[in-house]
Design a protein around this motif. Structure first.
Motif, mmCIF file in Angstrom:
data_model
loop_
_atom_site.group_PDB
_atom_site.id
_atom_site.type_symbol
_atom_site.label_atom_id
_atom_site.label_comp_id
_atom_site.label_asym_id
_atom_site.label_seq_id
_atom_site.Cartn_x
_atom_site.Cartn_y
_atom_site.Cartn_z
ATOM 1 N N ILE A 183 -2.156 -2.485 6.645
ATOM 2 C CA ILE A 183 -2.716 -2.909 5.150
ATOM 3 C C ILE A 183 -3.390 -2.002 4.657
ATOM 4 O O ILE A 183 -3.343 -1.588 3.608
ATOM 5 C CB ILE A 183 -3.247 -4.353 5.299
ATOM 6 N N SER A 184 -4.331 -1.193 5.324
ATOM 7 C CA SER A 184 -5.235 -0.294 5.124
ATOM 8 C C SER A 184 -4.516 0.983 4.553
ATOM 9 O O SER A 184 -4.679 1.472 3.295
ATOM 10 C CB SER A 184 -6.315 0.216 5.773
ATOM 11 N N ILE A 185 -3.493 1.458 5.201
ATOM 12 C CA ILE A 185 -2.669 2.588 4.975
ATOM 13 C C ILE A 185 -2.067 2.470 3.806
ATOM 14 O O ILE A 185 -1.767 3.154 2.978
ATOM 15 C CB ILE A 185 -2.110 3.019 6.264
ATOM 16 N N GLY A 186 -1.385 0.861 3.834
ATOM 17 C CA GLY A 186 -0.448 0.833 2.881
ATOM 18 C C GLY A 186 -1.196 0.483 1.241
ATOM 19 O O GLY A 186 -0.759 0.908 0.225
ATOM 20 N N ALA A 187 -2.565 0.176 1.243
ATOM 21 C CA ALA A 187 -3.347 0.130 0.054
ATOM 22 C C ALA A 187 -3.565 1.287 -0.349
ATOM 23 O O ALA A 187 -3.637 1.574 -1.568
ATOM 24 C CB ALA A 187 -4.494 -0.866 0.387
ATOM 25 N N VAL A 188 -3.942 2.326 0.491
ATOM 26 C CA VAL A 188 -4.161 3.502 0.126
ATOM 27 C C VAL A 188 -2.790 4.349 -0.593
ATOM 28 O O VAL A 188 -3.080 4.860 -1.484
ATOM 29 C CB VAL A 188 -4.812 4.477 1.113
ATOM 30 N N LEU A 189 -1.860 4.128 0.018
ATOM 31 C CA LEU A 189 -0.444 4.688 -0.306
ATOM 32 C C LEU A 189 -0.348 4.042 -1.655
ATOM 33 O O LEU A 189 0.223 4.602 -2.575
ATOM 34 C CB LEU A 189 0.587 4.596 0.481
ATOM 35 N N ALA A 190 -0.254 2.654 -1.992
ATOM 36 C CA ALA A 190 -0.061 2.009 -3.047
ATOM 37 C C ALA A 190 -0.964 2.549 -4.126
ATOM 38 O O ALA A 190 -0.720 2.766 -5.372
ATOM 39 C CB ALA A 190 -0.118 0.558 -2.880
ATOM 40 N N THR A 191 -2.184 2.829 -4.211
ATOM 41 C CA THR A 191 -3.015 3.324 -4.888
ATOM 42 C C THR A 191 -2.957 4.558 -5.330
ATOM 43 O O THR A 191 -2.916 5.003 -6.541
ATOM 44 C CB THR A 191 -4.468 3.329 -4.447
#
Length: 235
Positions: A123-131
């Protein structure tokens, strides 16, 4: 007589391995093509029916499923095929808007899920990628319209905050010294934080959807934290 033993030895030395390796190839191609077209059609239909805010949870899932079933090469091929399909149907610009961030997010989540990464990590890596994908989309759109949309957006937010502070001063809630204290850099930092928080919630909902759907397709993702399971059981 001499040919039969030699033929028997040749058959014994090269029996089923060739058949075992070749047989799944058509299935792999068919599934990859099907899931690529599914991802593209989801984006196409949701865009023209104005359903993107409601369906964006499922956009990364077809490509993530390709990664879970067939690995990295098939997932990247699926992303490429989806991009080409959308380029033909909708044009390159809208194709890029799908690839960044939804397509790349599908590859990233499939990579982490296949390796058993826990929800906090993915979730953390995915949120950074989405941002980062959001800012890439803003930069791309700015290049097309010829104006820096990021600066325009943050200035409008700063104007809104300044208007709000002025109203609070008029009502006596804040002192006069609060006027003129709005800093554009601080507004930009807060905006980035708000986007990151929003993407954390977004990627979390993707995990919930994947946990509920992909397990029924035989490709379960890692189990959620205990508090999530308890919450879902109580509901």
């Amino acid at each position: 007589m001499g040919e039969e033993p030699a033929r028997a030895i040749a058959d014994a030395s090269d029996p089923s391995p060739v058949q075992v390796n070749v047989a799944p190839a058509p299935l792999k191609l068919v599934e990859t093509a099907f899931l690529s077209s599914t991802a593209g059609l989801l984006w196409l239909v949701s865009y023209y029916l104005s359903l993107v805010p409601w369906m964006r949870i499922v956009f990364p899932l077809p490509i993530a499923l390709v990664y879970l079933r067939w690995g990295a090469r098939a997932a990247w091929m699926s992303l490429l095929v989806t991009g080409l399909l959308l380029s033909v149907l909708m044009g390159p610009f809208l194709s890029i808007l799908f690839i960044i961030p939804y397509g790349l997010l599908g590859v990233q989540l499939g990579f982490l899920w296949r390796r058993g990464a826990g929800w906090p990590v993915s979730i953390s890596i995915g949120a950074v990628l989405a941002t980062l994908g959001l800012f890439a989309r803003v930069a791309l759109t700015s290049a097309f319209v010829g104006e820096d949309l990021w600066v325009y957006l943050t200035r409008r937010i700063a104007d809104l905050l300044e208007w709000l502070v002025t109203r609070l001063v008029d009502w006596g809630v804040l002192g006069v010294e609060a006027l003129g204290q709005i800093n554009l850099s601080a507004v930009q930092a807060l905006t980035v934080g708000a986007f990151l928080l929003s993407d954390l919630v977004y990627v979390f909902t993707i995990h919930l959807a994947a946990w509920l759907l992909l397990g029924r397709l035989g490709n379960a993702i890692p189990e959620p934290p205990r508090w999530v399971r308890i919450l879902l059981e109580e509901e």
